[in-house]
Design an enzyme around this catalytic site. Structure first.
Site, PDB file in Angstrom:
ATOM      1  N   HIS A  49      -3.937  -1.162   3.318  1.00 23.10           N
ATOM      2  CA  HIS A  49      -2.893  -1.060   2.708  1.00 23.10           C
ATOM      3  C   HIS A  49      -1.741  -0.225   3.306  1.00 23.10           C
ATOM      4  O   HIS A  49      -1.736   0.379   4.069  1.00 23.10           O
ATOM      5  CB  HIS A  49      -3.217  -0.487   1.265  1.00 23.10           C
ATOM      6  N   GLU A 131      -5.064   3.444   2.657  1.00 21.45           N
ATOM      7  CA  GLU A 131      -3.835   3.384   2.539  1.00 21.45           C
ATOM      8  C   GLU A 131      -2.929   3.980   3.464  1.00 21.45           C
ATOM      9  O   GLU A 131      -3.216   5.253   3.928  1.00 21.45           O
ATOM     10  CB  GLU A 131      -3.124   3.967   1.305  1.00 21.45           C
ATOM     11  N   HIS A 170      -4.493  -6.397   2.537  1.00 21.54           N
ATOM     12  CA  HIS A 170      -4.435  -6.402   1.155  1.00 21.54           C
ATOM     13  C   HIS A 170      -3.798  -7.836   0.833  1.00 21.54           C
ATOM     14  O   HIS A 170      -4.471  -8.625  -0.099  1.00 21.54           O
ATOM     15  CB  HIS A 170      -3.610  -5.387   0.326  1.00 21.54           C
ATOM     16  N   ASP A 180       1.182  -6.118   1.271  1.00 18.85           N
ATOM     17  CA  ASP A 180       0.749  -5.033   2.095  1.00 18.85           C
ATOM     18  C   ASP A 180      -0.423  -5.406   2.983  1.00 18.85           C
ATOM     19  O   ASP A 180      -1.331  -6.225   2.601  1.00 18.85           O
ATOM     20  CB  ASP A 180       0.731  -3.720   1.526  1.00 18.85           C
TER      21      ASP A 180
HETATM   22 ZN   LIG Z   1      -2.350  -2.688  -1.412  1.00 17.79          ZN
END
Ligand SMILES: [Zn+2]
Length: 199
Positions: A49, A131, A170, A180
């Site tokens: 992400h 992330e 994602h 993303d």
């Molecule tokens: Zn995401």
């Protein structure tokens, strides 16, 4: 102290993962936004992400606050839409490469939402979410690629059902809904680095 540990891990390129799925040496900030996986022996997908709060702005503690339900939603107009959101990820990799872990890999983090990979829905059940501090509109840093590659290699070694073919963005598992990690994430660079590390 934490920085020293991360530097040591960076030097060797190896990260140890304990029985519960904590990355040794990472900064730990536990999130309440997690629960048990339906089958904690099934960790078989890695989801990449990007996040920045507000979007496109780096630094600050907003992401950590969001993942730990402490975000002051009045602090920025964008944050109003995040009120009552309960989300997390296993790891956050900052622009400088620093890693924070919010949820142990054995637990289910709430990062993917409505999603499907290879015909199977509810990707949170069987995935790890990472992330990268970033945005869809600009490149990621060398430090982030380096750290992501190191951690991915460690995860592939630790969880045998996770394979290079089972790494997705994602946007790939939630098409139309999520964009993303975005067009600036260099998949070929990332995949080549993993292939090289697996030798
Ligand atoms: Zn995401």
């Amino acid at each position: 102290m934490i920085e020293q540990t991360q530097s040591a891990a960076k030097g060797s390129g190896r990260w140890t993962i304990d029985a519960d799925g904590w990355l040794r040496g990472a900064r730990v900030l536990p999130s309440p936004n997690c629960d048990a996986r339906p089958d904690d022996g099934d960790i078989s997908l890695l989801v990449i992400h990007n996040i920045s709060l507000p979007p496109g702005r780096f630094g600050g503690r907003w992401i950590e606050h969001l993942f730990t339900n402490r975000l002051d939603c009045d602090a920025h107009p964008y944050f109003a839409a995040l009120r009552d959101l309960r989300v997390s990820a296993h790891l956050l990799i900052r622009r400088g490469g620093r890693i924070t872990q919010f949820v142990p890999f054995r637990q289910r983090a709430w990062h993917a939402g409505v999603s499907c990979f290879d015909g199977r829905e509810r990707c949170n059940d069987f995935s790890i979410g990472i992330e990268l501090e970033g945005a869809d509109t600009q490149p990621f840093t060398n430090a982030q690629y380096r750290r992501l590659q190191q951690v991915t290699t460690s995860l592939l070694a630790r969880y045998p059902r996770l394979t290079p073919q089972r790494i997705a963005g994602h946007s790939e598992i939630a098409p139309g809904r999520k964009s993303d990690p975005g067009p600036y994430f260099d998949w070929s660079r990332y995949r080549a680095a993993i292939a090289q590390s697996l030798g």
